[in-house]
Design an enzyme around this catalytic site. Structure first.
Site, PDB file in Angstrom:
ATOM      1  N   ASP A 196       2.026  -6.749   9.626  1.00 18.95           N
ATOM      2  CA  ASP A 196       2.296  -6.347   8.246  1.00 18.95           C
ATOM      3  C   ASP A 196       3.803  -6.260   8.052  1.00 18.95           C
ATOM      4  O   ASP A 196       4.454  -5.362   8.579  1.00 18.95           O
ATOM      5  CB  ASP A 196       1.637  -4.998   7.956  1.00 18.95           C
ATOM      6  CG  ASP A 196       1.640  -4.631   6.478  1.00 18.95           C
ATOM      7  OD1 ASP A 196       2.476  -5.181   5.744  1.00 18.95           O
ATOM      8  OD2 ASP A 196       0.815  -3.794   6.074  1.00 18.95           O
ATOM      9  N   ARG A 245       5.380  -6.115   5.045  1.00 18.31           N
ATOM     10  CA  ARG A 245       5.690  -5.704   3.684  1.00 18.31           C
ATOM     11  C   ARG A 245       6.696  -4.547   3.637  1.00 18.31           C
ATOM     12  O   ARG A 245       6.693  -3.675   4.497  1.00 18.31           O
ATOM     13  CB  ARG A 245       4.412  -5.292   2.951  1.00 18.31           C
ATOM     14  CG  ARG A 245       3.492  -6.454   2.654  1.00 18.31           C
ATOM     15  CD  ARG A 245       2.168  -6.003   2.064  1.00 18.31           C
ATOM     16  NE  ARG A 245       1.337  -5.311   3.039  1.00 18.31           N
ATOM     17  CZ  ARG A 245       0.104  -4.876   2.795  1.00 18.31           C
ATOM     18  NH1 ARG A 245      -0.425  -5.049   1.585  1.00 18.31           N
ATOM     19  NH2 ARG A 245      -0.591  -4.272   3.728  1.00 18.31           N
TER      20      ARG A 245
END
Length: 249
Positions: free
Chosen positions: A173, A175
């Protein structure tokens, strides 16, 4: 500057806000009335869009002039849809929604993103006020659309979502919520309730100093096509599980 250009700038500068953050600038444009079809009814949201820029200036004419020399169509800009009196209402729901080209636009059943998007908007409207942040640089948990397509190829050959990202050399991830949080703080200082099952989103808000009063889970739309995908989020990405359900986030 021509009289016509002066008029254009005078209109735009009333709708552009400079947000300074860590030596960079976020230029927020809005609010703009955006009537939308939601669950068979027309609902009007206030739409904002922001652009990250290295140059920090309140000379908005300069910023407007620079736009024609930048191929913004090749870049991605994020949005926020605001409903109700978001600034002043004591209780507001928010959703940090990562763009999903396949789910949000095409209605893919490999994930549940399209469901999440519509359901979050319904929850915000039913609550009376809130905001949905649509984060355009978050495709595939931050790896981009082309890389996401390659990850899908790997998933069709037995790899789960996490493994596929890792095998391509990415983090599970990647982000970042920093810009969205800065925009949120410019629109609201009071506590917010976050719609999520992802503890990373919750931590990002709390670590920024934002007052998060509550977390609201979002469930549903589990099918044979996305069951493994959702279970991987629980088992490998740390998403918060509720008994008898799969998380949607």
């Amino acid at each position: 500057m021509s009289v016509l250009q002066e008029k254009v700038i005078s209109i735009l500068e009333k709708k552009i806000k400079l947000i300074q953050s860590e030596g960079k600038a976020l230029y927020l444009v809005g609010p703009i009335q955006l009537p939308m079809s939601l669950d068979g009814a027309t609902v009007t949201f206030q739409w904002y869009c922001w652009l990250q820029c290295k140059e920090v200036t309140e000379d908005f004419e300069r910023i407007v002039e620079k736009l024609t020399s930048i191929n913004l169509a090749e870049m991605q800009q994020s949005s926020v849809l605001v409903y109700g009196d978001f600034l002043n209402h004591e209780e507001a729901l928010i959703r940090m929604h990562s763009i999903c080209h396949t789910g949000d636009i095409f209605g893919s059943k490999r994930c549940d993103c399209g469901f999440q998007l519509e359901q979050s908007l319904k929850m915000i409207v039913n609550h009376g006020t809130g905001a949905l942040f649509y984060l355009a640089n978050h495709e595939g948990r931050g790896i981009g659309l082309f890389s996401k397509a390659m990850a899908y190829v790997l998933q069709e050959n037995g790899y789960d979502t996490v493994e596929a990202n890792l095998k391509l050399g990415f983090a599970d991830d990647a982000r970042n919520y920093g810009d969205a949080i800065q925009v949120l703080k410019s629109l609201r200082t009071k506590p917010v309730t976050l719609i999520t099952n992802n503890p990373k989103k919750l931590d990002a808000l709390k670590n920024s100093g934002m007052d998060v009063s509550e977390r609201v889970p979002l469930w549903g739309n589990v099918s044979e096509y996305n069951e493994k995908y959702l279970q991987t989020k629980i088992e490998r990405s740390g998403h918060l599980e509720a008994a008898g359900t799969c998380p949607n986030d």
